[in-house]
Design a protein around this motif. Structure first.
Motif, PDB file in Angstrom:
ATOM      1  N   ARG A   1      -2.377  -0.804  -3.533  1.00 45.02           N
ATOM      2  CA  ARG A   1      -3.045  -0.251  -3.006  1.00 45.02           C
ATOM      3  C   ARG A   1      -2.985   1.258  -2.361  1.00 45.02           C
ATOM      4  O   ARG A   1      -1.778   1.890  -1.993  1.00 45.02           O
TER       5      ARG A   1
ATOM      6  N   TRP B   1      -7.441  -0.184   3.372  1.00 42.78           N
ATOM      7  CA  TRP B   1      -7.430   0.598   1.614  1.00 42.78           C
ATOM      8  C   TRP B   1      -8.105   0.693   0.495  1.00 42.78           C
ATOM      9  O   TRP B   1      -9.414  -0.141   0.124  1.00 42.78           O
TER      10      TRP B   1
ATOM     11  N   THR C   1       0.848  -0.721   0.206  1.00 40.90           N
ATOM     12  CA  THR C   1       0.074   0.034   0.197  1.00 40.90           C
ATOM     13  C   THR C   1       1.085   1.262   0.200  1.00 40.90           C
ATOM     14  O   THR C   1       1.971   1.213   0.214  1.00 40.90           O
TER      15      THR C   1
ATOM     16  N   LEU D   1      -3.449   3.275   1.351  1.00 40.81           N
ATOM     17  CA  LEU D   1      -4.091   3.056   2.743  1.00 40.81           C
ATOM     18  C   LEU D   1      -4.598   3.885   3.430  1.00 40.81           C
ATOM     19  O   LEU D   1      -4.219   5.157   2.661  1.00 40.81           O
TER      20      LEU D   1
END
Length: 163
Positions: free
Chosen positions: A70, A63, A37, A72
């Motif tokens: 990704r 996320w 993330t 967060l």
């Protein structure tokens, strides 16, 4: 994987600086396995969650995003941080490195996640004798990956019983 995940159990395995105020963070999660993330603003001086970015602390993370990296958007403490020192600390980092290097991205392994958490707890409780904890986790990891050899067919000199 869904493009939005809320409050999943996780351990931070590794993080690195990204830009001025961000981190790229690798988590080992209960449901989704290894997830990377981008934690925006996590390094900033006003970040209220900055202290949560440490290994061996049970977390709940959230996320969103559809790509490999990704975004967060939530991190919470989920329990007491495991306090490792000296040799046990090195062993904890070794366990995290094994997980990071050997697991495929986003492949859920809830049983291995539980064994990871248990191994950290055992390292904290018995820091003088980590060898057994490490060997057990290595075997469980190899088994979870389908790579554990059949020891019933091996001898102590390394030859195969069927030869």
């Amino acid at each position: 994987m869904s493009d939005s995940v809320a409050h999943t159990a996780a351990y931070l395995l590794h993080y690195r600086d990204y830009g001025t105020n961000d981190y790229i963070v690798d988590f080992f999660t209960l449901e989704f396995g290894l997830v990377t993330t981008l934690a925006r603003g996590a390094r900033g001086s006003k970040s209220r969650t900055r202290t949560l970015y440490q290994p061996f602390r049970p977390l709940l993370v959230s996320w969103f995003g559809e790509r490999e990296l990704r975004i967060l958007n939530g991190i919470e403490d989920s329990g007491r941080a495991i306090a490792l020192a000296d040799q046990a600390l090195s062993c904890g980092y070794y366990l995290s490195e094994l997980v990071m290097r050997l697991l495929a991205k986003e492949q859920g392994m809830p049983e291995l996640f539980a064994h990871y958490a248990m191994a950290l707890t055992r390292l904290e409780a018995n820091p003088e004798t980590p060898e057994l904890v490490l060997r057990e986790f290595e075997l469980l990891l190899l088994d979870a990956l389908g790579l554990l050899p059949d020891f019933a067919h091996c001898t102590t000199d390394g030859t195969n019983v069927s030869e």
